[in-house]
Design a protein around this motif. Structure first.
Motif, PDB file in Angstrom:
ATOM      1  N   ALA A 148      13.228   7.734  -8.257  1.00 43.96           N
ATOM      2  CA  ALA A 148      12.025   8.514  -8.020  1.00 43.96           C
ATOM      3  C   ALA A 148      11.585   8.427  -6.574  1.00 43.96           C
ATOM      4  N   GLY A 149      11.556   9.563  -5.895  1.00 43.09           N
ATOM      5  CA  GLY A 149      11.066   9.643  -4.533  1.00 43.09           C
ATOM      6  C   GLY A 149      12.088   9.195  -3.510  1.00 43.09           C
ATOM      7  N   GLY A 150      11.711   9.337  -2.256  1.00 41.89           N
ATOM      8  CA  GLY A 150      12.612   8.955  -1.175  1.00 41.89           C
ATOM      9  C   GLY A 150      13.844   9.838  -1.145  1.00 41.89           C
ATOM     10  N   SER A 151      14.868   9.320  -0.532  1.00 49.01           N
ATOM     11  CA  SER A 151      16.127  10.047  -0.418  1.00 49.01           C
ATOM     12  C   SER A 151      17.014   9.760  -1.615  1.00 49.01           C
ATOM     13  N   GLU A 152      17.726  10.778  -2.088  1.00 49.46           N
ATOM     14  CA  GLU A 152      18.632  10.594  -3.219  1.00 49.46           C
ATOM     15  C   GLU A 152      19.715   9.577  -2.882  1.00 49.46           C
ATOM     16  N   TYR A 153      20.033   9.410  -1.621  1.00 41.54           N
ATOM     17  CA  TYR A 153      21.065   8.460  -1.205  1.00 41.54           C
ATOM     18  C   TYR A 153      20.667   7.011  -1.476  1.00 41.54           C
ATOM     19  N   CYS A 154      19.372   6.762  -1.635  1.00 45.22           N
ATOM     20  CA  CYS A 154      18.899   5.411  -1.961  1.00 45.22           C
ATOM     21  C   CYS A 154      19.456   4.924  -3.293  1.00 45.22           C
ATOM     22  N   TYR A 155      19.776   5.844  -4.176  1.00 48.27           N
ATOM     23  CA  TYR A 155      20.124   5.500  -5.550  1.00 48.27           C
ATOM     24  C   TYR A 155      21.622   5.629  -5.815  1.00 48.27           C
ATOM     25  N   GLY A 156      22.411   5.450  -4.781  1.00 45.43           N
ATOM     26  CA  GLY A 156      23.864   5.578  -4.893  1.00 45.43           C
ATOM     27  C   GLY A 156      24.474   4.660  -5.944  1.00 45.43           C
ATOM     28  N   ARG A 157      23.977   3.437  -6.038  1.00 48.70           N
ATOM     29  CA  ARG A 157      24.517   2.502  -7.042  1.00 48.70           C
ATOM     30  C   ARG A 157      24.287   3.017  -8.459  1.00 48.70           C
ATOM     31  N   LEU A 158      23.128   3.579  -8.688  1.00 49.42           N
ATOM     32  CA  LEU A 158      22.816   4.085 -10.024  1.00 49.42           C
ATOM     33  C   LEU A 158      23.654   5.314 -10.348  1.00 49.42           C
ATOM     34  N   LYS A 159      23.801   6.203  -9.386  1.00 50.18           N
ATOM     35  CA  LYS A 159      24.621   7.398  -9.605  1.00 50.18           C
ATOM     36  C   LYS A 159      26.070   7.020  -9.853  1.00 50.18           C
ATOM     37  N   LYS A 160      26.586   6.084  -9.082  1.00 48.11           N
ATOM     38  CA  LYS A 160      27.969   5.635  -9.261  1.00 48.11           C
ATOM     39  C   LYS A 160      28.159   5.022 -10.648  1.00 48.11           C
ATOM     40  N   LEU A 161      27.215   4.220 -11.081  1.00 48.72           N
ATOM     41  CA  LEU A 161      27.276   3.613 -12.404  1.00 48.72           C
ATOM     42  C   LEU A 161      27.333   4.697 -13.483  1.00 48.72           C
ATOM     43  N   ALA A 162      26.493   5.723 -13.351  1.00 50.33           N
ATOM     44  CA  ALA A 162      26.475   6.816 -14.325  1.00 50.33           C
ATOM     45  C   ALA A 162      27.790   7.601 -14.294  1.00 50.33           C
ATOM     46  N   ASP A 163      28.376   7.750 -13.125  1.00 47.92           N
ATOM     47  CA  ASP A 163      29.657   8.462 -13.010  1.00 47.92           C
ATOM     48  C   ASP A 163      30.796   7.685 -13.664  1.00 47.92           C
ATOM     49  N   GLU A 164      30.684   6.364 -13.672  1.00 49.76           N
ATOM     50  CA  GLU A 164      31.764   5.513 -14.188  1.00 49.76           C
ATOM     51  C   GLU A 164      31.639   5.190 -15.674  1.00 49.76           C
ATOM     52  N   ARG A 165      30.442   5.275 -16.227  1.00 46.88           N
ATOM     53  CA  ARG A 165      30.226   4.828 -17.611  1.00 46.88           C
ATOM     54  C   ARG A 165      29.714   5.989 -18.474  1.00 46.88           C
ATOM     55  N   ASP A 166      30.258   6.103 -19.672  1.00 52.38           N
ATOM     56  CA  ASP A 166      29.832   7.159 -20.594  1.00 52.38           C
ATOM     57  C   ASP A 166      28.436   6.912 -21.161  1.00 52.38           C
ATOM     58  N   ASN A 167      28.020   5.665 -21.222  1.00 51.98           N
ATOM     59  CA  ASN A 167      26.727   5.339 -21.826  1.00 51.98           C
ATOM     60  C   ASN A 167      25.624   5.120 -20.782  1.00 51.98           C
ATOM     61  N   VAL A 168      25.804   5.753 -19.615  1.00 50.88           N
ATOM     62  CA  VAL A 168      24.799   5.673 -18.548  1.00 50.88           C
ATOM     63  C   VAL A 168      24.547   7.075 -18.009  1.00 50.88           C
ATOM     64  N   GLY A 169      23.267   7.413 -17.880  1.00 50.83           N
ATOM     65  CA  GLY A 169      22.878   8.680 -17.276  1.00 50.83           C
ATOM     66  C   GLY A 169      22.088   8.416 -16.002  1.00 50.83           C
ATOM     67  N   TYR A 170      21.981   9.431 -15.177  1.00 49.09           N
ATOM     68  CA  TYR A 170      21.255   9.288 -13.920  1.00 49.09           C
ATOM     69  C   TYR A 170      20.560  10.605 -13.604  1.00 49.09           C
ATOM     70  N   VAL A 171      19.324  10.505 -13.152  1.00 49.34           N
ATOM     71  CA  VAL A 171      18.588  11.666 -12.676  1.00 49.34           C
ATOM     72  C   VAL A 171      17.730  11.227 -11.487  1.00 49.34           C
TER      73      VAL A 171
END
Length: 177
Positions: A148-171
């Motif tokens: 939430a807020g700031g630059s989307e690049y701040c949340y790279g770890r969360l996005k990567k986790l969601a890309d790698e795991r079927d049971n993880v989402g990211y927004v």
């Protein structure tokens, strides 16, 4: 009212929506809240009607330190593994009736949804983050990560986790207004 509190901004409507979603999904209509900065803090269980109380906890406690995702994941793990008191083993333990407290094993039989809401980039190491989420995530757990807020690049770890795991989402929400 959010305007009466110091930390309203974009987190208020996102947290409000996350609590509403969680209360619909949970059969008891109750959600457990864990707030975090450099440390995690268990705030308790709340119903959707308790939102103003939740928000006051956030505003009163001022979770303004750094952002360490592993602290939050470790607190979730801690809440899953309740301490169990049992009789101490051995001759003297049995003789004197001593007890010891040990960690129980996690209960993973019930499906679980975790909503991980953050407004900052992780200040911890990759290894801390990976170890922590691997301990929390299992086949019965779905993790929804919200940046939430700031630059989307701040949340790279969360996005990567969601890309790698079927049971993880990211927004990512830049703004909710």
């Amino acid at each position: 009212r959010s305007s009466d509190l110091k930390y309203s901004g974009y987190m208020y409507p996102i947290l409000q929506r996350a609590i509403a979603l969680a209360s619909i999904i949970d059969p008891d209509k109750v959600v457990q809240i864990i707030a975090f900065d450099t440390k995690a803090h268990e705030l308790g269980d709340f119903g959707v009607d308790d939102f103003d109380c939740i928000w006051k906890e956030f505003d009163t406690n001022k979770f303004w330190g750094g952002t360490y995702y592993a602290a939050a994941f470790n607190k979730v793990l801690e809440t899953r593994t309740p301490s169990v008191t049992q009789k101490a083993k051995g001759f003297f333990g049995k003789l004197f009736g001593k007890t010891e407290t040990v960690q129980g094993t996690p209960s993973t039989s019930e499906p679980e949804m975790l909503i991980f809401l953050t407004d900052g980039a992780d200040g911890g190491s990759d290894n801390e983050f990976i170890t922590a989420y691997n301990q929390v995530l299992d086949a019965n757990t779905y993790l929804m990560c919200i940046g939430a807020g700031g630059s989307e690049y701040c949340y790279g770890r969360l996005k990567k986790l969601a890309d790698e795991r079927d049971n993880v989402g990211y927004v990512y929400f830049k703004d909710t207004r």
